[in-house]
Design a protein around this motif. Structure first.
Motif, short mmCIF file in Angstrom:
data_model
loop_
_atom_site.label_atom_id
_atom_site.label_comp_id
_atom_site.label_asym_id
_atom_site.label_seq_id
_atom_site.Cartn_x
_atom_site.Cartn_y
_atom_site.Cartn_z
N LYS A 61 96.93 -5.02 167.26
CA LYS A 61 97.87 -4.05 166.68
C LYS A 61 97.18 -2.77 166.21
N LYS A 62 96.04 -2.48 166.83
CA LYS A 62 95.33 -1.24 166.52
C LYS A 62 95.83 -0.13 167.43
N LEU A 63 96.12 1.03 166.83
CA LEU A 63 96.62 2.17 167.60
C LEU A 63 95.53 2.69 168.54
N GLN A 64 95.87 2.82 169.82
CA GLN A 64 94.93 3.32 170.83
C GLN A 64 95.22 4.77 171.23
N GLU A 65 96.49 5.10 171.41
CA GLU A 65 96.87 6.46 171.81
C GLU A 65 98.28 6.76 171.32
N THR A 66 98.54 8.04 171.09
CA THR A 66 99.89 8.50 170.80
C THR A 66 100.24 9.62 171.77
#
Length: 204
Positions: A61-66
């Motif tokens: 659940k770690k943000l990789q890209e937005t």
């Protein structure tokens, strides 16, 4: 037949012929706010700037890209944004999406397991005051709709009144298959980073 999105509804990405959806478009169509002139004479239109965004998360659940109006494409091209619409339909509903985000599951990096779609009102316009605002998830391209998968109407849903951000839905991978959590829930967030944090804490 397209479904009307409700919080917590989870569905498989399988078409009637048994094949899996590979290319998804999330399109948003909205209008400008009508304001009455001085002493009630005439009306003017106030532009509304809604922003559709997409956030990619790994298994932890770690943000990789937005992907949003300031970053129109993921690094490998699996997610693409059509560009920022600053006004909405000033001249009335033309039936076309103002912003579209496309997602190709076959191109996603293997470590991505959650793909969340959110919507924010950039200038803080209340969703409840926008004359029309609809969201649809469909198979096809930004210029060609093959089959509408799911829809929902923000403007005519009293639950969105008073809010300026919402979580549209989350695609998630289970046993190497993609499924969809149709959320359609407003949040108390004001800005995109806050909405992404809400997604991480509540919807993955």
């Amino acid at each position: 037949m397209a479904i009307n999105l409700q919080k917590g509804q989870r569905i498989n990405l399988e078409k009637s012929n048994g094949s899996k959806l590979q290319n998804i478009c999330v399109g948003i169509n909205w209008g400008a706010i009508e304001k009455k002139g001085f002493f009630g004479f005439g009306t003017t239109k106030e532009a509304v700037d809604l922003d559709a965004s997409c956030a990619l998360f790994d298994a932890s659940k770690k943000l990789q890209e937005t992907i949003y109006f300031g970053n129109l494409q993921s690094k490998n091209g699996s997610v693409k944004h059509s560009g920022d619409d600053l006004t909405g339909d000033i001249d009335g509903d033309d039936g076309l999406d103002n912003e579209v985000i496309t997602l190709d599951f076959s191109l996603l990096n293997s470590n991505i397991e959650h793909v969340a779609f959110v919507l924010n009102s950039f200038r803080g316009h209340d969703f409840g005051k926008i004359p029309f605002a609809s969201i649809r998830i469909y198979e096809g391209t930004p210029k060609m709709v093959k089959e509408v998968f799911a829809t929902y109407d923000i403007a005519h849903n009293s639950g969105f009144s008073g809010y300026v951000s919402m979580v549209m839905g989350v695609f998630y991978k289970r046993n190497n298959e993609w499924k969809f959590n149709a959320i359609g829930e407003p949040t108390k967030d004001k800005k995109l980073p806050e909405t992404i944090t809400t997604v991480m804490n509540q919807y993955l």
